[in-house]
Design a protein around this motif. Structure first.
Motif, PDB file in Angstrom:
ATOM      1  N   VAL A 119      59.291  76.029  59.130  1.00  0.00           N
ATOM      2  CA  VAL A 119      60.609  76.570  59.473  1.00  0.00           C
ATOM      3  C   VAL A 119      60.922  76.379  60.954  1.00  0.00           C
ATOM      4  N   GLU A 120      62.225  76.273  61.216  1.00  0.00           N
ATOM      5  CA  GLU A 120      62.712  76.091  62.589  1.00  0.00           C
ATOM      6  C   GLU A 120      63.361  77.385  63.069  1.00  0.00           C
ATOM      7  N   PRO A 121      63.163  77.712  64.330  1.00  0.00           N
ATOM      8  CA  PRO A 121      63.791  78.926  64.855  1.00  0.00           C
ATOM      9  C   PRO A 121      65.310  78.836  64.817  1.00  0.00           C
ATOM     10  N   GLY A 122      65.946  79.958  64.446  1.00  0.00           N
ATOM     11  CA  GLY A 122      67.404  80.042  64.472  1.00  0.00           C
ATOM     12  C   GLY A 122      68.086  79.568  63.206  1.00  0.00           C
ATOM     13  N   LYS A 123      67.403  78.788  62.392  1.00  0.00           N
ATOM     14  CA  LYS A 123      68.010  78.275  61.164  1.00  0.00           C
ATOM     15  C   LYS A 123      67.955  79.364  60.080  1.00  0.00           C
ATOM     16  N   ILE A 124      68.989  79.435  59.262  1.00  0.00           N
ATOM     17  CA  ILE A 124      68.997  80.426  58.179  1.00  0.00           C
ATOM     18  C   ILE A 124      68.484  79.758  56.906  1.00  0.00           C
ATOM     19  N   TYR A 125      67.494  80.385  56.290  1.00  0.00           N
ATOM     20  CA  TYR A 125      66.907  79.882  55.042  1.00  0.00           C
ATOM     21  C   TYR A 125      67.345  80.823  53.919  1.00  0.00           C
ATOM     22  N   SER A 126      67.892  80.240  52.881  1.00  0.00           N
ATOM     23  CA  SER A 126      68.446  81.017  51.782  1.00  0.00           C
ATOM     24  C   SER A 126      67.553  80.813  50.554  1.00  0.00           C
ATOM     25  N   TRP A 127      66.691  81.762  50.316  1.00  0.00           N
ATOM     26  CA  TRP A 127      65.668  81.647  49.261  1.00  0.00           C
ATOM     27  C   TRP A 127      66.266  81.998  47.905  1.00  0.00           C
ATOM     28  N   CYS A 128      66.004  81.159  46.924  1.00  0.00           N
ATOM     29  CA  CYS A 128      66.458  81.397  45.544  1.00  0.00           C
ATOM     30  C   CYS A 128      65.601  82.487  44.916  1.00  0.00           C
ATOM     31  N   SER A 129      66.245  83.548  44.408  1.00  0.00           N
ATOM     32  CA  SER A 129      65.485  84.613  43.750  1.00  0.00           C
ATOM     33  C   SER A 129      65.645  84.590  42.234  1.00  0.00           C
TER      34      SER A 129
END
Ligand code: FES
Length: 94
Positions: free
Chosen positions: A22-32
């Motif tokens: 992961v990169e700092p500042g990036k938003i990761y949208s995890w599939c639930s």
């Protein structure tokens, strides 16, 4: 809009977590919900199912890291793997 009974959700996308740098500042949208074709991340598939209670969980990091994202979708510490796949995937990995 598709209507699928809520039984069986979240779907098990895979029986192992995925490691992502992961990169700092990036938003990761995890599939639930487990329906995404871009696992472990959300592609909006949950919106196609009426009444779907599972939505993406967004996380952001301050430092670069290697993160293990849950793919079985049964973790108790979403979006991170907590080892729950060993239990919920028992039937599939016989
Ligand atoms: S992949 Fe879901 S808890 Fe490990």
């Amino acid at each position: 809009m598709e209507t699928i009974p809520n039984e069986g959700f979240p779907r098990i996308a895979a029986c192992e977590p995925t490691c992502v740098k992961v990169e700092p500042g990036k938003i990761y949208s995890w599939c639930s919900c487990g329906l995404s074709q871009k696992a472990p991340f959300c592609d909006g598939s949950h919106k196609k199912i009426e009444g779907m209670p599972y939505r993406s969980i967004k996380v952001q990091f301050t430092e670069p890291a290697e993160v293990w994202f849950c793919e079985c979708k049964h973790t108790k510490t979403p979006p991170y793997c907590d080892g729950s796949h060993k239990e919920c995937c028992k039937e599939q990995v016989k």
